[in-house]
Design a protein around this motif. Structure first.
Motif, short mmCIF file in Angstrom:
data_model
loop_
_atom_site.label_atom_id
_atom_site.label_comp_id
_atom_site.label_asym_id
_atom_site.label_seq_id
_atom_site.Cartn_x
_atom_site.Cartn_y
_atom_site.Cartn_z
N LEU A 194 41.40 103.97 100.12
CA LEU A 194 42.13 102.81 99.60
C LEU A 194 41.70 101.53 100.33
O LEU A 194 41.64 100.47 99.72
CB LEU A 194 43.63 103.03 99.76
CG LEU A 194 44.26 104.04 98.79
CD1 LEU A 194 45.72 104.29 99.15
CD2 LEU A 194 44.13 103.57 97.35
N LEU A 199 38.25 104.89 94.06
CA LEU A 199 39.68 104.87 93.79
C LEU A 199 40.16 106.20 93.22
O LEU A 199 41.32 106.60 93.45
CB LEU A 199 40.00 103.73 92.82
CG LEU A 199 41.47 103.55 92.42
CD1 LEU A 199 42.35 103.30 93.65
CD2 LEU A 199 41.61 102.41 91.42
N SER A 228 40.11 98.21 98.66
CA SER A 228 40.63 96.86 98.88
C SER A 228 39.51 95.90 99.27
O SER A 228 39.47 94.76 98.79
CB SER A 228 41.71 96.89 99.98
OG SER A 228 41.14 97.20 101.25
N CYS A 253 46.19 96.29 97.75
CA CYS A 253 45.61 97.60 98.01
C CYS A 253 45.43 97.83 99.51
O CYS A 253 45.61 98.95 100.00
CB CYS A 253 44.28 97.73 97.28
SG CYS A 253 43.57 99.38 97.29
#
Length: 209
Positions: free
Chosen positions: A136, A115, A140, A188
């Motif tokens: 990203l 992240l 997720s 996300c």
């Protein structure tokens, strides 16, 4: 306040994630060291303890006794989450739950490390890089898998509590499933798709120009 770039909302989020990463790193090192020491010495005292959920009805009855009748009403739909520390000799179940705990800490550390990369790019105004969307999307997926992993770990911790300590005077509740991690994972993923589409449009615009 700006959304991206230096001294922006993304910079504040990056600082928070960096701080969380440092804290998780410290806990991972401590938990890993204590796990190795426990294997060598045969003790099962871990610094973070293991989670278990206790039935709240008896505690609510004790609370009601502190107030006048009819002044307050307590309700609880889930158990009270506490961490237990065992002073018993090291057992197979304790070794497994301790290993899972260290593994989950490493899992969290890896997710925060991934992240940090898109946050660093966005803090430097490099928003439209394809790698941001990929990172990203990885985050997720890690969040989505974290929910069942955490749930399974808490069930395993409960089984360890029952096998090592026992529940003669306690009533255990099943652990609660963390839907917050699922929602964070889906959110996300949507953000990752938006960043991917923005990067594609940005590249097409540069080619057109």
């Amino acid at each position: 306040m700006k959304a991206t770039g230096r001294w922006s909302i993304v910079s504040l989020i990056r600082f928070t994630v960096q701080f969380a990463w440092a804290v998780v790193l410290a806990f991972t090192v401590i938990a890993g060291a204590m796990f190795i020491i426990g294997l060598v010495t045969g003790t099962s005292l871990f610094p973070m303890g293991f989670p278990v959920y206790l039935e709240a009805n008896s505690y609510i009855k004790d609370l009601r006794g502190l107030f006048e009748p009819g002044t307050v009403v307590f309700q609880s739909f889930a158990g009270i989450r506490v961490n237990y520390f065992s002073f018993q000799e090291l057992s197979i179940s304790t070794i497994l739950v301790g290993l899972i705990q260290v593994g989950l800490l490493g899992y969290t550390l890896y997710a925060l490390s991934v992240l940090k990369r898109p946050l660093n790019s966005m803090a430097l105004d490099r928003v439209f890089e394809p790698e941001n969307g990929k990172d990203l999307k990885t985050v997720s997926l890690l969040l989505l898998f974290a929910a069942p992993l955490k749930y399974g770990y808490e069930w395993f911790s409960r089984w360890n509590f029952e096998s090592v300590i026992g529940t003669a005077e306690l009533t255990l509740m099943p652990p609660s499933f963390d839907f917050t991690l699922l929602m964070a994972g889906f959110t996300c993923y949507v953000v990752a798709e938006i960043v991917n589409q923005a990067a594609i449009m940005h590249d097409e615009q540069k080619l057109t120009v």
